[in-house]
Design a protein around this motif. Structure first.
Motif, PDB file in Angstrom:
ATOM      1  N   SER A 236      90.167  -1.549  -7.470  1.00 13.49           N
ATOM      2  CA  SER A 236      90.722  -1.047  -8.733  1.00 13.49           C
ATOM      3  C   SER A 236      91.844  -0.057  -8.442  1.00 13.49           C
ATOM      4  O   SER A 236      91.891   0.564  -7.374  1.00 13.49           O
ATOM      5  CB  SER A 236      89.648  -0.377  -9.594  1.00 13.49           C
ATOM      6  OG  SER A 236      89.138   0.786  -8.969  1.00 13.49           O
TER       7      SER A 236
ATOM      8  N   THR B  19      89.934  -3.618 -18.541  1.00 16.00           N
ATOM      9  CA  THR B  19      89.312  -2.361 -18.141  1.00 16.00           C
ATOM     10  C   THR B  19      89.581  -1.270 -19.179  1.00 16.00           C
ATOM     11  O   THR B  19      90.735  -1.050 -19.560  1.00 16.00           O
ATOM     12  CB  THR B  19      89.874  -1.913 -16.780  1.00 16.00           C
ATOM     13  OG1 THR B  19      89.664  -2.954 -15.824  1.00 16.00           O
ATOM     14  CG2 THR B  19      89.198  -0.640 -16.299  1.00 16.00           C
TER      15      THR B  19
ATOM     16  N   ASN C  58      87.753 -11.520  -9.879  1.00 22.16           N
ATOM     17  CA  ASN C  58      87.686 -11.715 -11.325  1.00 22.16           C
ATOM     18  C   ASN C  58      88.114 -10.431 -12.029  1.00 22.16           C
ATOM     19  O   ASN C  58      87.770  -9.332 -11.598  1.00 22.16           O
ATOM     20  CB  ASN C  58      86.270 -12.082 -11.758  1.00 22.16           C
ATOM     21  CG  ASN C  58      85.820 -13.410 -11.161  1.00 22.16           C
ATOM     22  OD1 ASN C  58      86.605 -14.353 -11.095  1.00 22.16           O
ATOM     23  ND2 ASN C  58      84.575 -13.480 -10.712  1.00 22.16           N
ATOM     24  N   GLN C  59      88.850 -10.595 -13.123  1.00 26.84           N
ATOM     25  CA  GLN C  59      89.287  -9.434 -13.898  1.00 26.84           C
ATOM     26  C   GLN C  59      88.858  -9.575 -15.347  1.00 26.84           C
ATOM     27  O   GLN C  59      88.894 -10.665 -15.919  1.00 26.84           O
ATOM     28  CB  GLN C  59      90.815  -9.293 -13.871  1.00 26.84           C
ATOM     29  CG  GLN C  59      91.379  -8.615 -12.658  1.00 26.84           C
ATOM     30  CD  GLN C  59      92.793  -8.127 -12.906  1.00 26.84           C
ATOM     31  OE1 GLN C  59      93.023  -7.240 -13.733  1.00 26.84           O
ATOM     32  NE2 GLN C  59      93.746  -8.700 -12.180  1.00 26.84           N
ATOM     33  N   SER C  60      88.480  -8.471 -15.919  1.00 31.49           N
ATOM     34  CA  SER C  60      88.318  -8.350 -17.360  1.00 31.49           C
ATOM     35  C   SER C  60      89.148  -7.146 -17.784  1.00 31.49           C
ATOM     36  O   SER C  60      89.692  -6.425 -16.949  1.00 31.49           O
ATOM     37  CB  SER C  60      86.843  -8.165 -17.741  1.00 31.49           C
ATOM     38  OG  SER C  60      86.298  -7.029 -17.087  1.00 31.49           O
TER      39      SER C  60
ATOM     40  N   TRP D  25      94.054  -1.894 -13.304  1.00 36.02           N
ATOM     41  CA  TRP D  25      93.222  -3.096 -13.244  1.00 36.02           C
ATOM     42  C   TRP D  25      91.988  -2.853 -12.391  1.00 36.02           C
ATOM     43  O   TRP D  25      91.897  -1.899 -11.631  1.00 36.02           O
ATOM     44  CB  TRP D  25      94.022  -4.276 -12.685  1.00 36.02           C
ATOM     45  CG  TRP D  25      94.155  -4.325 -11.195  1.00 36.02           C
ATOM     46  CD1 TRP D  25      93.291  -4.911 -10.309  1.00 36.02           C
ATOM     47  CD2 TRP D  25      95.195  -3.739 -10.400  1.00 36.02           C
ATOM     48  NE1 TRP D  25      93.744  -4.736  -9.029  1.00 36.02           N
ATOM     49  CE2 TRP D  25      94.904  -4.028  -9.052  1.00 36.02           C
ATOM     50  CE3 TRP D  25      96.359  -3.020 -10.703  1.00 36.02           C
ATOM     51  CZ2 TRP D  25      95.727  -3.615  -8.004  1.00 36.02           C
ATOM     52  CZ3 TRP D  25      97.165  -2.609  -9.670  1.00 36.02           C
ATOM     53  CH2 TRP D  25      96.851  -2.902  -8.341  1.00 36.02           C
ATOM     54  N   GLU D  26      91.024  -3.777 -12.526  1.00 34.48           N
ATOM     55  CA  GLU D  26      89.807  -3.760 -11.718  1.00 34.48           C
ATOM     56  C   GLU D  26      89.428  -5.195 -11.387  1.00 34.48           C
ATOM     57  O   GLU D  26      89.353  -6.037 -12.269  1.00 34.48           O
ATOM     58  CB  GLU D  26      88.668  -3.072 -12.463  1.00 34.48           C
ATOM     59  CG  GLU D  26      87.373  -2.992 -11.678  1.00 34.48           C
ATOM     60  CD  GLU D  26      86.289  -2.239 -12.435  1.00 34.48           C
ATOM     61  OE1 GLU D  26      86.278  -0.987 -12.396  1.00 34.48           O
ATOM     62  OE2 GLU D  26      85.468  -2.917 -13.081  1.00 34.48           O
ATOM     63  N   GLU D  27      89.213  -5.476 -10.101  1.00 33.74           N
ATOM     64  CA  GLU D  27      88.813  -6.805  -9.646  1.00 33.74           C
ATOM     65  C   GLU D  27      87.398  -6.743  -9.097  1.00 33.74           C
ATOM     66  O   GLU D  27      87.046  -5.832  -8.342  1.00 33.74           O
ATOM     67  CB  GLU D  27      89.743  -7.304  -8.547  1.00 33.74           C
ATOM     68  CG  GLU D  27      91.187  -7.495  -8.958  1.00 33.74           C
ATOM     69  CD  GLU D  27      92.042  -7.919  -7.775  1.00 33.74           C
ATOM     70  OE1 GLU D  27      91.883  -9.063  -7.296  1.00 33.74           O
ATOM     71  OE2 GLU D  27      92.865  -7.088  -7.327  1.00 33.74           O
ATOM     72  N   SER D  28      86.616  -7.754  -9.440  1.00 36.04           N
ATOM     73  CA  SER D  28      85.256  -7.860  -8.899  1.00 36.04           C
ATOM     74  C   SER D  28      85.092  -9.215  -8.223  1.00 36.04           C
ATOM     75  O   SER D  28      85.380 -10.254  -8.817  1.00 36.04           O
ATOM     76  CB  SER D  28      84.221  -7.704 -10.022  1.00 36.04           C
ATOM     77  OG  SER D  28      84.378  -8.720 -10.995  1.00 36.04           O
TER      78      SER D  28
ATOM     79  N   LYS E 285      94.658  -5.015 -17.975  1.00 36.77           N
ATOM     80  CA  LYS E 285      94.529  -5.734 -16.713  1.00 36.77           C
ATOM     81  C   LYS E 285      95.920  -6.121 -16.237  1.00 36.77           C
ATOM     82  O   LYS E 285      96.897  -6.050 -16.988  1.00 36.77           O
ATOM     83  CB  LYS E 285      93.645  -6.975 -16.857  1.00 36.77           C
ATOM     84  CG  LYS E 285      94.246  -8.112 -17.656  1.00 36.77           C
ATOM     85  CD  LYS E 285      93.303  -9.321 -17.628  1.00 36.77           C
ATOM     86  CE  LYS E 285      93.903 -10.532 -18.332  1.00 36.77           C
ATOM     87  NZ  LYS E 285      93.018 -11.716 -18.241  1.00 36.77           N
TER      88      LYS E 285
ATOM     89  N   SER F 251      97.741  -9.417 -14.527  1.00 38.78           N
ATOM     90  CA  SER F 251      97.539 -10.840 -14.239  1.00 38.78           C
ATOM     91  C   SER F 251      98.287 -11.216 -12.960  1.00 38.78           C
ATOM     92  O   SER F 251      99.517 -11.282 -12.952  1.00 38.78           O
ATOM     93  CB  SER F 251      98.033 -11.689 -15.414  1.00 38.78           C
ATOM     94  OG  SER F 251      97.264 -11.434 -16.570  1.00 38.78           O
TER      95      SER F 251
END
Length: 254
Positions: free
Chosen positions: A121, A61, A57-59, A91-94, A41, A43
């Motif tokens: 993403s 990936t 929100n990121q976790s 990264w991926e953001e939701s 990810k 930050s």
């Protein structure tokens, strides 16, 4: 952060500078291949607090890595390890909340719009070169080890930003014109620190290694001046790898 990074280079120097003081020990150079799974990810920390809700929100990936590794066992319980890896990260953001809504104020129309369900993403490929202190414990057939040291990475491919989940006109509420997530203006070279724990199984002349490792980037992907959108945009990665290594040179020094 830079002081911490360069201090690890000094940790590695004594092994090279004082090699003449080693006792009679069979030193070894191993070569091999490595590969496994990455979980990455980026930050993001904005300079302006009012832009926090424009970050999803990121976790971590999932992705993959592969490379070659060279290890030099210089003395009992200690050695050096250098790798060259191809790493697929990004990264991926939701924009998903338990409340079922994610409102962002639209200043042009003086209303708040719901962007719940938006996904952003980007895939980024790196050439990664870690220089590691390799500390091991255990018997001949089985060893526990710790790897720790600085890491350099170079962007090889900066993929297109992927967008999904909402109507096209809503993306401009999150991705303002000055947002670097929209642009191709990024830092090509980065650095950080990495460390891991693992097991080395010695099967005849072959070494089978299993390792879990974490990398924290000290540099930022995007410009971080006070006038910029982000003050931080650093990489973080977890990875789990399996490596196969074979001794190519063994020698003793008295």
């Amino acid at each position: 952060m830079q002081k911490i990074f360069f201090s690890f280079l000094w940790i590695l120097l004594p092994t090279l500078l004082f090699s003449q003081y080693r006792r009679d020990f069979e030193q070894e150079v191993d070569l091999g291949i490595t590969g496994g799974a990455d979980f990455s990810k980026v930050s993001f920390l904005p300079n302006m607090p009012n832009r926090m809700n424009q970050l999803g929100n990121q976790s971590f990936t999932p992705n993959y890595r592969m490379g070659v590794v060279c290890r030099y066992i210089s003395q009992n319980h200690f050695g050096l390890q250098i790798e060259t890896n191809y790493v697929k990260a990004g990264w991926e953001e939701s924009f998903i909340d338990d409340s079922g809504s994610w409102f962002i104020y639209d200043s042009e129309n003086d209303i708040s719009e719901d962007v719940h369900g938006m996904m952003l993403s980007r895939d980024i490929s790196y050439l990664e070169v870690p220089l590691l202190a390799h500390i091991y414990f255990g018997k001949r057939k089985f060893r526990f080890f710790v790897n720790l040291g600085p890491i350099l990475n170079v962007v090889l491919d900066y993929g297109d930003l992927q967008k999904s989940g909402v109507e096209e006109e809503l993306y401009s509420l999150v991705l303002k014109s000055d947002d670097p997530r929209l642009s191709d203006d990024y830092q090509t070279v980065g650095y950080g620190i990495t460390g891991g724990l693992g097991f080395n199984f010695i099967l005849g002349k072959m070494h089978l290694l299993l390792e879990g490792r974490y990398m924290y980037g000290f540099s930022d992907l995007y410009s971080n001046n006070k006038a910029d959108v982000f003050q931080r945009s650093n990489n973080q990665l977890f990875n789990v790898t399996m490596s196969l290594m074979f001794p190519v040179i063994k020698f003793k020094t008295n």
